[in-house]
Design a protein around this motif. Structure first.
Motif, PDB file in Angstrom:
ATOM      1  N   SER A 190      16.497 -59.711 123.365  1.00 56.44           N
ATOM      2  CA  SER A 190      16.117 -58.616 122.386  1.00 56.44           C
ATOM      3  C   SER A 190      14.762 -59.204 121.805  1.00 56.44           C
ATOM      4  O   SER A 190      13.730 -58.127 121.824  1.00 56.44           O
ATOM      5  CB  SER A 190      17.124 -58.487 121.171  1.00 56.44           C
ATOM      6  N   GLY A 191      14.744 -60.337 121.812  1.00 52.34           N
ATOM      7  CA  GLY A 191      12.998 -60.701 120.840  1.00 52.34           C
ATOM      8  C   GLY A 191      12.055 -60.740 122.039  1.00 52.34           C
ATOM      9  O   GLY A 191      11.054 -60.098 121.829  1.00 52.34           O
ATOM     10  N   LEU A 192      12.433 -60.922 123.351  1.00 54.37           N
ATOM     11  CA  LEU A 192      11.536 -60.953 124.396  1.00 54.37           C
ATOM     12  C   LEU A 192      11.023 -59.482 124.621  1.00 54.37           C
ATOM     13  O   LEU A 192       9.822 -58.988 125.138  1.00 54.37           O
ATOM     14  CB  LEU A 192      12.253 -61.352 125.830  1.00 54.37           C
ATOM     15  N   ILE A 193      12.009 -58.528 124.703  1.00 51.68           N
ATOM     16  CA  ILE A 193      11.862 -57.088 124.970  1.00 51.68           C
ATOM     17  C   ILE A 193      10.900 -56.633 123.677  1.00 51.68           C
ATOM     18  O   ILE A 193       9.996 -55.898 123.969  1.00 51.68           O
ATOM     19  CB  ILE A 193      13.102 -56.330 124.880  1.00 51.68           C
ATOM     20  N   MET A 194      11.166 -56.949 122.471  1.00 50.07           N
ATOM     21  CA  MET A 194      10.532 -56.331 121.588  1.00 50.07           C
ATOM     22  C   MET A 194       9.003 -56.964 121.662  1.00 50.07           C
ATOM     23  O   MET A 194       7.893 -56.516 121.224  1.00 50.07           O
ATOM     24  CB  MET A 194      11.058 -56.868 120.103  1.00 50.07           C
ATOM     25  N   MET A 195       8.678 -58.202 121.918  1.00 51.68           N
ATOM     26  CA  MET A 195       7.380 -58.882 122.258  1.00 51.68           C
ATOM     27  C   MET A 195       6.749 -58.268 123.301  1.00 51.68           C
ATOM     28  O   MET A 195       5.650 -57.932 123.156  1.00 51.68           O
ATOM     29  CB  MET A 195       7.615 -60.360 122.393  1.00 51.68           C
ATOM     30  N   PHE A 196       7.389 -57.912 124.621  1.00 52.15           N
ATOM     31  CA  PHE A 196       6.593 -57.236 125.380  1.00 52.15           C
ATOM     32  C   PHE A 196       6.428 -55.923 124.913  1.00 52.15           C
ATOM     33  O   PHE A 196       5.121 -55.580 125.294  1.00 52.15           O
ATOM     34  CB  PHE A 196       7.751 -56.997 126.669  1.00 52.15           C
ATOM     35  N   ALA A 197       7.359 -54.962 124.319  1.00 52.41           N
ATOM     36  CA  ALA A 197       6.878 -53.622 124.082  1.00 52.41           C
ATOM     37  C   ALA A 197       5.866 -53.654 122.953  1.00 52.41           C
ATOM     38  O   ALA A 197       4.851 -52.852 122.919  1.00 52.41           O
ATOM     39  CB  ALA A 197       8.124 -52.921 123.281  1.00 52.41           C
ATOM     40  N   ARG A 198       5.752 -54.519 122.036  1.00 52.18           N
ATOM     41  CA  ARG A 198       4.847 -54.763 121.135  1.00 52.18           C
ATOM     42  C   ARG A 198       3.316 -54.959 121.636  1.00 52.18           C
ATOM     43  O   ARG A 198       2.347 -54.525 121.362  1.00 52.18           O
ATOM     44  CB  ARG A 198       5.160 -55.612 119.878  1.00 52.18           C
ATOM     45  N   GLY A 199       3.445 -56.108 122.436  1.00 50.42           N
ATOM     46  CA  GLY A 199       2.111 -56.238 123.269  1.00 50.42           C
ATOM     47  C   GLY A 199       1.504 -54.920 123.791  1.00 50.42           C
ATOM     48  O   GLY A 199       0.351 -54.916 124.219  1.00 50.42           O
ATOM     49  N   MET A 200       2.488 -54.315 124.587  1.00 49.82           N
ATOM     50  CA  MET A 200       2.024 -53.226 125.476  1.00 49.82           C
ATOM     51  C   MET A 200       1.219 -52.075 124.467  1.00 49.82           C
ATOM     52  O   MET A 200       0.321 -51.435 124.873  1.00 49.82           O
ATOM     53  CB  MET A 200       3.218 -52.324 126.054  1.00 49.82           C
ATOM     54  N   SER A 201       1.643 -51.979 123.224  1.00 52.40           N
ATOM     55  CA  SER A 201       1.103 -50.951 122.434  1.00 52.40           C
ATOM     56  C   SER A 201      -0.080 -51.437 121.425  1.00 52.40           C
ATOM     57  O   SER A 201      -0.609 -50.648 120.647  1.00 52.40           O
ATOM     58  CB  SER A 201       2.236 -50.271 121.443  1.00 52.40           C
ATOM     59  N   GLU A 202      -0.582 -52.694 121.522  1.00 54.39           N
ATOM     60  CA  GLU A 202      -1.430 -53.524 120.917  1.00 54.39           C
ATOM     61  C   GLU A 202      -2.832 -52.655 121.384  1.00 54.39           C
ATOM     62  O   GLU A 202      -3.379 -52.578 122.217  1.00 54.39           O
ATOM     63  CB  GLU A 202      -1.563 -54.795 120.896  1.00 54.39           C
ATOM     64  N   PHE A 203      -3.678 -52.370 120.087  1.00 58.07           N
ATOM     65  CA  PHE A 203      -5.106 -51.791 120.488  1.00 58.07           C
ATOM     66  C   PHE A 203      -6.134 -52.619 119.638  1.00 58.07           C
ATOM     67  O   PHE A 203      -7.017 -53.122 120.149  1.00 58.07           O
ATOM     68  CB  PHE A 203      -5.091 -50.422 119.966  1.00 58.07           C
ATOM     69  N   GLY A 204      -5.701 -52.727 118.244  1.00 55.03           N
ATOM     70  CA  GLY A 204      -6.742 -53.447 117.383  1.00 55.03           C
ATOM     71  C   GLY A 204      -7.233 -54.752 117.799  1.00 55.03           C
ATOM     72  O   GLY A 204      -8.617 -55.061 117.808  1.00 55.03           O
ATOM     73  N   ALA A 205      -6.497 -55.570 118.176  1.00 51.42           N
ATOM     74  CA  ALA A 205      -6.936 -56.953 118.519  1.00 51.42           C
ATOM     75  C   ALA A 205      -7.271 -57.045 119.944  1.00 51.42           C
ATOM     76  O   ALA A 205      -8.258 -57.720 120.193  1.00 51.42           O
ATOM     77  CB  ALA A 205      -5.606 -57.844 118.328  1.00 51.42           C
ATOM     78  N   VAL A 206      -6.680 -56.269 120.645  1.00 53.37           N
ATOM     79  CA  VAL A 206      -7.393 -56.118 122.167  1.00 53.37           C
ATOM     80  C   VAL A 206      -8.616 -55.688 122.266  1.00 53.37           C
ATOM     81  O   VAL A 206      -9.515 -56.269 123.149  1.00 53.37           O
ATOM     82  CB  VAL A 206      -6.511 -55.468 122.961  1.00 53.37           C
ATOM     83  N   VAL A 207      -8.891 -54.509 121.792  1.00 48.34           N
ATOM     84  CA  VAL A 207     -10.189 -53.976 121.714  1.00 48.34           C
ATOM     85  C   VAL A 207     -11.395 -54.924 121.409  1.00 48.34           C
ATOM     86  O   VAL A 207     -12.619 -54.528 121.737  1.00 48.34           O
ATOM     87  CB  VAL A 207     -10.307 -52.530 120.860  1.00 48.34           C
ATOM     88  N   ILE A 208     -10.983 -55.849 120.482  1.00 45.71           N
ATOM     89  CA  ILE A 208     -12.246 -56.836 120.027  1.00 45.71           C
ATOM     90  C   ILE A 208     -12.570 -57.767 121.138  1.00 45.71           C
ATOM     91  O   ILE A 208     -13.388 -58.011 121.292  1.00 45.71           O
ATOM     92  CB  ILE A 208     -11.961 -57.318 118.686  1.00 45.71           C
ATOM     93  N   VAL A 209     -11.373 -58.203 121.635  1.00 49.50           N
ATOM     94  CA  VAL A 209     -11.533 -59.276 122.564  1.00 49.50           C
ATOM     95  C   VAL A 209     -12.130 -58.426 123.869  1.00 49.50           C
ATOM     96  O   VAL A 209     -12.695 -59.435 124.607  1.00 49.50           O
ATOM     97  CB  VAL A 209     -10.157 -59.884 122.488  1.00 49.50           C
ATOM     98  N   ALA A 210     -11.510 -57.516 124.400  1.00 50.87           N
ATOM     99  CA  ALA A 210     -11.656 -57.160 125.779  1.00 50.87           C
ATOM    100  C   ALA A 210     -11.726 -55.702 125.630  1.00 50.87           C
ATOM    101  O   ALA A 210     -10.727 -55.143 125.828  1.00 50.87           O
ATOM    102  CB  ALA A 210     -10.788 -57.767 126.814  1.00 50.87           C
ATOM    103  N   TYR A 211     -12.866 -54.946 125.659  1.00 49.72           N
ATOM    104  CA  TYR A 211     -12.953 -53.595 125.553  1.00 49.72           C
ATOM    105  C   TYR A 211     -12.458 -53.192 127.068  1.00 49.72           C
ATOM    106  O   TYR A 211     -11.996 -52.243 127.359  1.00 49.72           O
ATOM    107  CB  TYR A 211     -14.232 -52.787 125.179  1.00 49.72           C
TER     108      TYR A 211
END
Length: 260
Positions: A190-211
């Motif tokens: 369940s934790g792995l699924i939640m981590m995967f799903a949360r990673g897919m939806s990330e915007f704020g942190a990713v856009v700073i590291v790699a637009y």
């Protein structure tokens, strides 16, 4: 027959409002997106590339960082040590801080001038503007979900089973892999699924590291800023459908694993 009193009616009404709050925006977006726009967007190479990039970087982050998160979760569930509460608070920090701030923190950690960045450059990896950097940013904001779920799972394993195995001469590693891990497996998955799903939806942190290269949340933002809602909406609908499909698939696999 269910007795309908004022208490149950009030809870049903409030629950219905919350459900409507979740469903209405999504339903409105789906209804305003025509089939022609969906087909045209699905055939857009830039969209398919971004979706594929989002999926595999999130999966990579989950697998790589999960290998360290699960042992940490076991330690937190089974061992008492100084500053444990402080560590538990630190683990939850990525959830509560603004994700733009998380992106700044990750950027400083993996930039070319940092120790990690210099070490990665020795093997030809530059995290900035690279899928590896995207995976790191995704992992930073999503790993608390795995650690907390796995920790709860290990904590629910009866201690007497582990102690009995140790008293019979089993090594700690064998106790972990034959008792602790199998019994906590449901929470870990369940934790792995939640981590995967949360990673897919990330915007704020990713856009700073790699637009660039663009993951889908960044592409949606780009299309909204450049072309408006009409061009951003079909990408959003397709990404939601694919996310939902993956979520159902992973949940089904976890359920089958449990029933096996």
């Amino acid at each position: 027959m269910i007795k309908r009193d004022g208490f149950h009616l009030l809870f049903t009404f409030l629950g219905g409002l919350v459900l409507l709050f979740i469903i209405a925006p999504l339903l409105g977006m789906f209804l305003k997106t025509g089939p022609t726009d969906l087909v045209k967007t699905a055939q857009d190479a830039e969209v398919t590339r971004s979706i594929w990039l989002t999926l595999w970087t999130s999966m990579l982050a989950t697998i790589v960082f999960g290998a360290g998160a699960i042992p940490l979760a076991w330690l937190l569930a089974r061992k008492n040590f100084r500053f444990k509460q402080l560590i538990l608070g630190i683990i939850d920090l990525p959830i509560v801080i603004p994700h733009s701030a998380a992106g700044i923190a990750v950027l400083g950690f993996i930039s070319r001038d940092s120790v990690v960045g210099k070490a990665a450059s020795l093997v030809g990896i530059n995290f900035i503007g690279h899928p590896a950097g995207i995976a790191v940013a995704m992992a930073f904001v999503s790993i608390p979900f795995l650690i907390n779920a796995a920790r709860d799972g290990f904590a629910s394993v009866p201690l007497r089973l582990e102690h009995a195995a140790l008293n019979l001469g089993a090594r700690p590693s064998r106790v972990f892999f034959s008792i602790s891990l199998p019994l906590a497996w449901r929470n870990i998955v369940s934790g792995l699924i939640m981590m995967f799903a949360r990673g897919m939806s990330e915007f704020g942190a990713v856009v700073i590291v790699a637009y660039h290269p663009m993951i889908t949340p960044v592409l949606i933002y780009e299309r909204f800023g450049a072309f408006g809602l009409k061009y951003a909406r079909p990408v959003s609908v397709i990404f939601i459908l694919i996310s939902l499909l993956f979520f159902i698939l992973l949940r089904s696999l976890a359920k089958n694993k449990k029933n096996a």
